[in-house]
Design a protein around this motif. Structure first.
Motif, PDB file in Angstrom:
ATOM      1  N   LEU A 167       1.212  -0.842   0.201  1.00  0.00           N
ATOM      2  CA  LEU A 167       0.358   0.241  -0.196  1.00  0.00           C
ATOM      3  C   LEU A 167       1.236   1.143   0.181  1.00  0.00           C
ATOM      4  N   GLU A 168       2.109   1.410   1.222  1.00  0.00           N
ATOM      5  CA  GLU A 168       2.883   2.483   0.784  1.00  0.00           C
ATOM      6  C   GLU A 168       3.314   2.346  -0.940  1.00  0.00           C
ATOM      7  N   LYS A 169       3.706   1.461  -1.231  1.00  0.00           N
ATOM      8  CA  LYS A 169       4.391   1.860  -2.634  1.00  0.00           C
ATOM      9  C   LYS A 169       2.861   2.244  -4.021  1.00  0.00           C
ATOM     10  N   VAL A 170       2.025   2.197  -2.917  1.00  0.00           N
ATOM     11  CA  VAL A 170       1.164   1.978  -4.307  1.00  0.00           C
ATOM     12  C   VAL A 170       1.073   4.201  -4.118  1.00  0.00           C
ATOM     13  N   ILE A 171       0.875   4.617  -2.806  1.00  0.00           N
ATOM     14  CA  ILE A 171       0.932   5.701  -2.376  1.00  0.00           C
ATOM     15  C   ILE A 171       2.539   6.257  -3.497  1.00  0.00           C
ATOM     16  N   ASP A 172       3.134   6.044  -3.101  1.00  0.00           N
ATOM     17  CA  ASP A 172       4.246   6.248  -3.566  1.00  0.00           C
ATOM     18  C   ASP A 172       4.559   6.805  -4.820  1.00  0.00           C
ATOM     19  N   GLU A 173       3.838   5.629  -5.770  1.00  0.00           N
ATOM     20  CA  GLU A 173       3.644   5.853  -7.206  1.00  0.00           C
ATOM     21  C   GLU A 173       2.769   6.776  -7.548  1.00  0.00           C
ATOM     22  N   THR A 174       1.758   6.736  -6.750  1.00  0.00           N
ATOM     23  CA  THR A 174       0.269   7.861  -7.086  1.00  0.00           C
ATOM     24  C   THR A 174       1.576   9.798  -6.668  1.00  0.00           C
ATOM     25  N   LEU A 175       1.981   9.633  -6.028  1.00  0.00           N
ATOM     26  CA  LEU A 175       2.939  10.835  -5.817  1.00  0.00           C
ATOM     27  C   LEU A 175       3.771  11.103  -7.044  1.00  0.00           C
ATOM     28  N   ARG A 176       4.177   9.668  -7.540  1.00  0.00           N
ATOM     29  CA  ARG A 176       5.443   9.852  -8.180  1.00  0.00           C
ATOM     30  C   ARG A 176       4.926  10.551  -9.815  1.00  0.00           C
ATOM     31  N   LYS A 177       3.996   9.669  -9.767  1.00  0.00           N
ATOM     32  CA  LYS A 177       2.910  10.337 -11.158  1.00  0.00           C
ATOM     33  C   LYS A 177       1.745  11.259 -11.296  1.00  0.00           C
ATOM     34  N   HIS A 178       1.633  12.182  -9.810  1.00  0.00           N
ATOM     35  CA  HIS A 178       0.965  13.252  -9.956  1.00  0.00           C
ATOM     36  C   HIS A 178       1.168  13.744  -8.763  1.00  0.00           C
ATOM     37  N   PRO A 179       2.310  14.397  -8.367  1.00  0.00           N
ATOM     38  CA  PRO A 179       2.897  15.199  -7.169  1.00  0.00           C
ATOM     39  C   PRO A 179       2.335  16.355  -7.341  1.00  0.00           C
ATOM     40  N   VAL A 180       1.258  16.473  -6.137  1.00  0.00           N
ATOM     41  CA  VAL A 180       0.217  17.755  -5.786  1.00  0.00           C
ATOM     42  C   VAL A 180       1.136  18.764  -5.856  1.00  0.00           C
ATOM     43  N   VAL A 181       2.782  18.703  -5.218  1.00  0.00           N
ATOM     44  CA  VAL A 181       3.228  19.770  -5.883  1.00  0.00           C
ATOM     45  C   VAL A 181       4.523  19.651  -6.502  1.00  0.00           C
ATOM     46  N   ALA A 182       4.402  20.346  -7.672  1.00  0.00           N
ATOM     47  CA  ALA A 182       4.633  19.726  -8.711  1.00  0.00           C
ATOM     48  C   ALA A 182       6.027  20.745  -8.981  1.00  0.00           C
ATOM     49  N   HIS A 183       6.433  20.931  -8.864  1.00  0.00           N
ATOM     50  CA  HIS A 183       7.851  21.956  -8.230  1.00  0.00           C
ATOM     51  C   HIS A 183       7.485  22.434  -7.518  1.00  0.00           C
ATOM     52  N   LEU A 184       9.278  23.567  -7.093  1.00  0.00           N
ATOM     53  CA  LEU A 184       9.539  23.064  -6.005  1.00  0.00           C
ATOM     54  C   LEU A 184      10.239  24.635  -6.692  1.00  0.00           C
ATOM     55  N   ALA A 185      10.740  25.432  -5.454  1.00  0.00           N
ATOM     56  CA  ALA A 185      10.909  27.515  -5.707  1.00  0.00           C
ATOM     57  C   ALA A 185      11.437  27.488  -4.824  1.00  0.00           C
ATOM     58  N   ARG A 186      13.017  27.853  -4.790  1.00  0.00           N
ATOM     59  CA  ARG A 186      13.821  27.845  -4.464  1.00  0.00           C
ATOM     60  C   ARG A 186      14.156  29.707  -5.223  1.00  0.00           C
ATOM     61  N   GLY A 238       0.647  13.606   7.045  1.00  0.00           N
ATOM     62  CA  GLY A 238       0.408  13.225   5.513  1.00  0.00           C
ATOM     63  C   GLY A 238      -0.274  12.408   5.149  1.00  0.00           C
ATOM     64  N   ARG A 239       1.350  11.469   5.488  1.00  0.00           N
ATOM     65  CA  ARG A 239       1.591   9.626   4.888  1.00  0.00           C
ATOM     66  C   ARG A 239      -0.093   8.559   6.016  1.00  0.00           C
ATOM     67  N   MET A 240       0.328   9.361   7.247  1.00  0.00           N
ATOM     68  CA  MET A 240      -0.236   7.984   8.128  1.00  0.00           C
ATOM     69  C   MET A 240      -1.656   8.628   7.757  1.00  0.00           C
ATOM     70  N   GLN A 241      -2.663   9.993   7.236  1.00  0.00           N
ATOM     71  CA  GLN A 241      -3.903  10.523   7.119  1.00  0.00           C
ATOM     72  C   GLN A 241      -4.164   9.382   5.937  1.00  0.00           C
ATOM     73  N   VAL A 242      -3.480   9.367   4.872  1.00  0.00           N
ATOM     74  CA  VAL A 242      -3.600   8.876   3.333  1.00  0.00           C
ATOM     75  C   VAL A 242      -3.592   7.134   3.522  1.00  0.00           C
ATOM     76  N   MET A 243      -2.318   6.702   4.439  1.00  0.00           N
ATOM     77  CA  MET A 243      -2.321   5.169   4.925  1.00  0.00           C
ATOM     78  C   MET A 243      -4.001   4.638   5.441  1.00  0.00           C
ATOM     79  N   ILE A 244      -4.136   5.811   6.280  1.00  0.00           N
ATOM     80  CA  ILE A 244      -5.314   4.766   6.673  1.00  0.00           C
ATOM     81  C   ILE A 244      -6.534   5.422   6.458  1.00  0.00           C
ATOM     82  N   GLY A 245      -6.878   6.201   5.709  1.00  0.00           N
ATOM     83  CA  GLY A 245      -7.659   5.727   4.278  1.00  0.00           C
ATOM     84  C   GLY A 245      -7.691   5.354   3.337  1.00  0.00           C
TER      85      GLY A 245
END
Length: 504
Positions: free
Chosen positions: A357-376, A451-458
């Motif tokens: 399940l954790e790998k599924v969540i990671d692959e979701t975040l890989r394919k659809h990263p909510v924060v899709a760019h980082l700014a510095r 964040g990860r905990m609430q997604v894992m539980i849900g």
């Protein structure tokens, strides 16, 4: 009249000189870049036909492996930025030379728009001190303490969906449902409030969350100034958040603090820590404490981050599982097997065993990263081994998370959903910073554990109890992204057929 005409001519000449100097900066440096347009830079399509992350992604793939340095030039409206095209240089910016790139260079206005003055936006020593004060909130021990609270909200989510499909399978817009779940989780963990969003689709908590994230106070011209010249926008007193949003969050934070102090209520949550910091400030310890406005700003940003990022990730994960029924069955089998070993009980320890399940969540975040760019932003000059590629202080830096996550060099067949990409041996083959859903380095997401905990539980509860399938007409395939959001989200939501899991 001659004097006025002279002043006008001088002003226009100065403006023309500035425009010329600004928009020829990368050309004069000999740095590859796309030709900019006046005012819009390389972002003319922004919020009209493309999202910023997709503009950056296009730039990344256009220049990657075709230039002799680690980045290309870019203009975000009138601001000079670089877009990194070399994965090793991503690590340089986020980790190795963090002290030269520790700020984000985004709008925050402590005086006129206090909720924007939060951990995600503030800079320098102020950010460092605040980060140290808030870090104890998100330890594994604190997460374990919060687990039963989050689980209670998850159980309510299951009851609500059960009622919706009690007689027969239904087509549900799942993103909206899980958004009410994450709103209730963050509401109780951050504010200590029973929001009851799951039972009330019009709950003010959710409505204000969407307003804060998706509604704009100004038109494109003021937005151009806020995003393109944030320091000038602050000097001019521009505000970003809508007045009702500011008033709502300020009020509930004030009411929550006053209630807890008056009734001596402690919950061992984020609000408890923030109240302690406020009381320190009120007693005269300004170095260790926080003002009320600072407390409200932190609660506000934790709510928005947990609410939007959590619900969007869950929505995309359910979409991918509906598209990939074999993966969905494998997750369901794992959840059933783990809970079978723990007498059917989902707790903090049993959750740690749900590796697939954790790998599924990671692959979701890989394919659809909510924060899709980082700014510095470079706070000090940076000297590169190739003198041509020096970076001046004040130059913005864009890390193309979405592009990196879809780069076939790191993720072959990137459009396919393959959780096994996150097997240990696969992770070890990839370079550092090839997976950035929570950022990296000292300024990574402080609340990633929650964040990860609430997604894992849900997700564990949803997959155990329900089956998710594509609707032949209502499900958009492939998923379309909302153009006008800064964060990655689906346009029109995600509609899936939902039915109860039947067990023998």
């Amino acid at each position: 009249m001659a004097i006025l005409l002279g002043l006008l001519f001088g002003t226009l000449s100065l403006a023309a000189w500035w425009v010329l100097q600004n928009y020829t900066y990368w050309k004069r440096r000999g740095i590859p870049h796309d030709p900019p347009s006046i005012l819009f830079g390389n972002t003319r399509e922004l919020w009209r036909s493309m999202q910023l992350a997709h503009i950056i992604k296009r730039t990344y793939f256009k220049y990657k492996n075709k230039i002799d340095g680690p980045f290309v030039g870019f203009y975000l409206y009138a601001m000079k930025y670089i877009v990194i095209t070399d994965i090793d240089f991503v690590k340089t910016v986020l980790v190795r030379d963090f002290e030269k790139f520790h700020d984000r260079g985004v709008y925050h206005n402590e005086r006129d728009d206090p909720l924007t003055n939060n951990l995600a936006t503030i800079e320098g020593e102020k950010w460092k001190n605040l980060r140290q004060k808030l870090t104890p909130t998100f330890t594994p021990g604190k997460m374990k303490n919060m687990f039963p609270t989050v689980l209670n909200v998850g159980d309510e989510l299951i009851r609500v969906i059960d009622e919706k499909i009690s007689s027969s399978p239904q087509t549900l817009e799942v993103t909206e449902l899980v958004a009410r779940f994450t709103a209730d989780v963050i509401g109780i963990c951050a504010f200590g409030l029973e929001c009851n969003s799951l039972r009330d689709p019009t709950a003010e908590f959710v409505r204000m969350g969407y307003s804060a994230l998706r509604e704009r106070r100004h038109g494109w011209l003021v937005d151009l100034l806020i995003f393109g010249a944030p320091k000038l926008a602050v000097k001019l007193g521009f505000q970003f958040l809508l007045p009702p949003v500011q008033e709502f969050y300020m009020k509930i934070v004030r009411d929550s603090i006053e209630y807890r102090i008056k009734n001596k209520v402690t919950r061992n949550d984020l609000m408890d820590l923030l109240i302690d910091l406020k009381l320190k400030y009120d007693s005269g310890d300004r170095q260790s404490g926080l003002t009320f406005n600072e407390v409200a700003a932190q609660v506000f940003t934790f709510f928005l981050a947990g609410f939007e990022a959590g619900s969007t990730t869950m929505g995309f994960a359910l979409y991918e599982l509906a598209c990939n029924q074999d993966v969905q069955e494998k997750v369901r089998t794992e959840v059933d097997t783990v809970l079978g070993k723990h007498n059917g009980k989902l707790d903090y320890d049993s959750m740690q065993e749900m590796n697939y399940l954790e790998k599924v969540i990671d692959e979701t975040l890989r394919k659809h990263p909510v924060v899709a760019h980082l700014a510095r932003i470079a706070t000090k000059p940076f000297a590169h081994s190739s003198p041509k590629y020096f970076i001046e202080a004040g130059t913005g830096v864009l890390v193309p998370t979405l592009a990196i996550h879809h780069d076939p060099e790191f993720y072959p067949e990137p459009e396919k959903f393959i959780p096994e990409r996150f097997d240990k041996e696969q992770i070890e083959k990839r370079p550092a910073c090839a997976f950035l859903p929570f950022g990296a380095g000292p300024r990574n997401c402080i609340g990633l554990r929650l964040g990860r905990m609430q997604v894992m539980i849900g997700m564990a509860l949803l997959i155990r109890n329900f089956r998710f399938d594509l609707h032949p007409t209502k499900t958009t395939f492939p998923v379309k992204y909302q153009i006008k959001n800064l964060l990655l989200s689906s346009e029109g939501g995600i509609n899936l057929n939902v039915s109860k899991v039947v067990r023998d």
